[in-house]
Design a protein around this motif. Sequence first.
Motif, PDB file in Angstrom:
ATOM      1  N   VAL A 195       2.495  17.512  20.916  1.00 53.20           N
ATOM      2  CA  VAL A 195       2.119  17.399  19.929  1.00 53.20           C
ATOM      3  C   VAL A 195       3.017  17.586  18.928  1.00 53.20           C
ATOM      4  N   GLN A 196       3.824  18.434  18.817  1.00 51.83           N
ATOM      5  CA  GLN A 196       5.048  18.383  17.890  1.00 51.83           C
ATOM      6  C   GLN A 196       5.831  17.088  17.865  1.00 51.83           C
ATOM      7  N   ASP A 197       6.271  16.583  18.973  1.00 50.36           N
ATOM      8  CA  ASP A 197       6.884  15.427  19.165  1.00 50.36           C
ATOM      9  C   ASP A 197       6.130  13.948  18.532  1.00 50.36           C
ATOM     10  N   ARG A 198       5.021  14.172  18.726  1.00 47.10           N
ATOM     11  CA  ARG A 198       4.121  13.148  17.998  1.00 47.10           C
ATOM     12  C   ARG A 198       4.110  13.018  16.588  1.00 47.10           C
ATOM     13  N   VAL A 199       3.857  14.382  16.069  1.00 43.86           N
ATOM     14  CA  VAL A 199       3.860  14.555  14.718  1.00 43.86           C
ATOM     15  C   VAL A 199       5.210  14.191  14.173  1.00 43.86           C
ATOM     16  N   GLN A 200       6.255  14.542  14.677  1.00 44.17           N
ATOM     17  CA  GLN A 200       7.737  14.267  14.256  1.00 44.17           C
ATOM     18  C   GLN A 200       8.049  12.670  14.419  1.00 44.17           C
ATOM     19  N   ALA A 201       7.580  12.199  15.473  1.00 44.04           N
ATOM     20  CA  ALA A 201       7.590  10.657  15.696  1.00 44.04           C
ATOM     21  C   ALA A 201       6.942  10.021  14.337  1.00 44.04           C
ATOM     22  N   PHE A 237      11.926   6.724  12.032  1.00 43.85           N
ATOM     23  CA  PHE A 237      13.262   6.122  12.054  1.00 43.85           C
ATOM     24  C   PHE A 237      14.509   7.040  12.211  1.00 43.85           C
ATOM     25  N   ALA A 238      13.920   8.402  12.350  1.00 39.03           N
ATOM     26  CA  ALA A 238      15.054   9.329  12.317  1.00 39.03           C
ATOM     27  C   ALA A 238      15.896   9.418  13.750  1.00 39.03           C
ATOM     28  N   LYS A 239      16.977   9.909  13.782  1.00 40.00           N
ATOM     29  CA  LYS A 239      17.959   9.749  14.976  1.00 40.00           C
ATOM     30  C   LYS A 239      17.340  10.266  16.108  1.00 40.00           C
ATOM     31  N   GLU A 240      16.801  11.652  16.055  1.00 42.13           N
ATOM     32  CA  GLU A 240      16.217  12.261  17.126  1.00 42.13           C
ATOM     33  C   GLU A 240      14.946  11.578  17.662  1.00 42.13           C
ATOM     34  N   THR A 241      14.173  11.081  16.730  1.00 44.42           N
ATOM     35  CA  THR A 241      12.962  10.209  17.103  1.00 44.42           C
ATOM     36  C   THR A 241      13.429   8.994  18.162  1.00 44.42           C
ATOM     37  N   ASP A 300      11.722   4.786  20.551  1.00 44.86           N
ATOM     38  CA  ASP A 300      11.827   3.725  19.458  1.00 44.86           C
ATOM     39  C   ASP A 300      10.552   2.894  19.284  1.00 44.86           C
ATOM     40  N   GLN A 301       9.389   3.222  19.974  1.00 41.49           N
ATOM     41  CA  GLN A 301       8.343   2.430  19.868  1.00 41.49           C
ATOM     42  C   GLN A 301       7.741   2.279  18.590  1.00 41.49           C
ATOM     43  N   ILE A 302       7.217   3.308  17.834  1.00 42.38           N
ATOM     44  CA  ILE A 302       6.687   3.275  16.510  1.00 42.38           C
ATOM     45  C   ILE A 302       7.701   2.579  15.506  1.00 42.38           C
ATOM     46  N   ALA A 303       9.068   2.890  15.849  1.00 41.98           N
ATOM     47  CA  ALA A 303      10.059   2.224  14.783  1.00 41.98           C
ATOM     48  C   ALA A 303       9.714   0.525  15.002  1.00 41.98           C
ATOM     49  N   GLN A 304       9.638   0.253  16.280  1.00 40.61           N
ATOM     50  CA  GLN A 304       9.574  -1.374  16.734  1.00 40.61           C
ATOM     51  C   GLN A 304       8.454  -1.637  16.278  1.00 40.61           C
ATOM     52  N   SER A 305       7.290  -0.908  16.437  1.00 41.00           N
ATOM     53  CA  SER A 305       5.824  -1.397  15.932  1.00 41.00           C
ATOM     54  C   SER A 305       5.844  -1.629  14.512  1.00 41.00           C
TER      55      SER A 305
END
Lengths: 474, 170
Positions: free
Chosen positions: A297-303, A308-312, A317-322
């Motif tokens: 859940v933490q990963d999802r919240v961070q993403a 666009f953060a480096k770790e995400t 990169d799905q959300i960024a691409q979306s």
Amino acid sequence: MSSNLTTTGSNTTVSSGGLPSRRNTELALLVFAVLIPVFAYANVGLAMDDRLPSGMLGYGFGLALLAGVGHLVVRRWAPYADPLLLPLATLLNGIGLVIIWRLDQSERLQTRAKLLFGAFSPDAPNQLMYSAIGLALFVAILVVLKDHRVLQRYTYISMAVGLVLLVLPVFFPARNGAKIWVSLGPLNLQPGEFVKILIAVFFAGYLMVKRDALALASRRFMGLYLPRGRDLGPILVVWALSLMILVFETDLGTSLLFFGLFVIMLYVATERTSWIVFGLLLSAGGAAAVATFEPHVQDRVQAWLHPFAKETMAQSDQIAQSLWAFGSGGVLGSGWGQGNSDLIGFAANSDFILATVGEELGLTGTMAILILYGLIVERGVRISLAARDPFGKLLAVGLSGAFGLQVFVVAGGVMGLIPLTGMTMPFLASGGSSVLANWALIGILIRISDTARRPAPAPAPSPDAEMTQVVRPS
Amino acid sequence: MSELTLTVMRLGFLAVLWLFVIVSIQVIRSDLFGTRVTQRTARRAQDQRPQQRPQQQRQQPAGGRRGRGGGRGAPTKLVVTEGSLTGTTVALQGQTITLGRAHDSTIVLDDDYASSRHARIYPDRDGQWIVEDLGSTNGTYLDRTRLTTPTPIPPGAPIRIGKTVIELRK
């Protein structure tokens, strides 16, 4: 003053005296709803290969056949049903088919699939097959379920089955970080999709019996009706269950849908705003608590917070691409087949299918699609107003509420409004369970609306009509 | 395929999609705009607002439903004072009340001298309550006169139906 709206206590009933059946309206809209995807299909082919796609007739006929069968069945078994639901569902399903076929043509996705799995298999034929099965389910529901009130008998059975289906994925291996799948040989099912219908049936049956206790036994405090402590029981149980789903299956979507549906139906059944306040507080508190110790859940919240953060980006990169897809679509979009939404890669044609709409049809097209979803929900609420029995009212609100919640959760996740959850866009997205469950949902709504709009049987001549004694002046 | 054709197709598709949306909304326009009842209550609320607003607020902090049927002097409940249903009260909330032996009446009269659909009581535009005889066998009496037309109910006047007497009270 013969108004067509009578208010009796908390029940509002819209009378349905002498409504036309409107089947011809539905037929006209259905023809329209089949032609639009065919147009889109031709458009994709012309844009990508400079010629009309070879399978165009096949898909066109397939969709037309499905729509035709659906229409004839409604004409025969639910003649007074709402005229909009079937065309709306057909159009969304058709557009979904086109988008999935368009993404099948993408060389990027083909290469990616070959790299990862060794071979590429197109999803569009599967989707057409599942649409056919979904429609068969729809037909079966209309033919077998003569009266939606029959479902009321299965209140607790549907709860039990629903809970089993919810728990089942725990025993199967997680796929992509979420345990929401049941794998039986070649079949991969997402039981969560069917659970929403079962749970809506259970809540409707349960709240119909308990709503008076929940609505009336309360104290007023600061403008809110506070329920008694023991009446809080059910909502706390459902809350705990939804949190357990979140913890053990790491599935934010189902958890949110499950709890949100209960709060919506509780509010509709009791007319008490306090339930909404409680629901929001509980879900916010619960989500925050789970997010502190559940890494997925933490990963999802961070993403969601830093797409666009480096770790995400390193993870996915799905959300960024979306987000890029929506951005580059602009107001009018790039046109069918001319976007780059296939860069999303994994799940481009299921969870992230709305990004393709956003890029290729732009803001204008996305809004139209969202209005189509909105219309389905509107029809559901309308059916609920028109239904004559409390169970039908609650069930219609529950089903359309679940549908609306799901659209919100998916669209919000893809657009970056809320953390991404593992749910699919109803009808659009590729996925057997989703298509099947949503056709079943539309079938039940059509059944309720048929019962609601069917002219009431003429009142039987009252046996005591003649027995009125005449006062004789003595 | 030329750029122009594709642009035309792209815009054409969006136009067709929106056309579908608009046609769908046309199909259900009566749902969205056609509720006469809403207008009527709105107008009534407007009429009342200037003089009665502070009064109503003090009386009913809950606001909303009650007191829709007129201003300060308006009756709020219907009481059965004689007959087998003596003591029954029905809150007046702007709805039509039907009286008779038929099972779908608001007040089902268990009275041999009442007809199945005997009379109805409803508020008119200004919130004044009106009683109307529905062609009953033995007639409806307001005080001592047999009703021939829909008649406004003065406060406290007994309405007699067979052996049953009802009154509107505040």
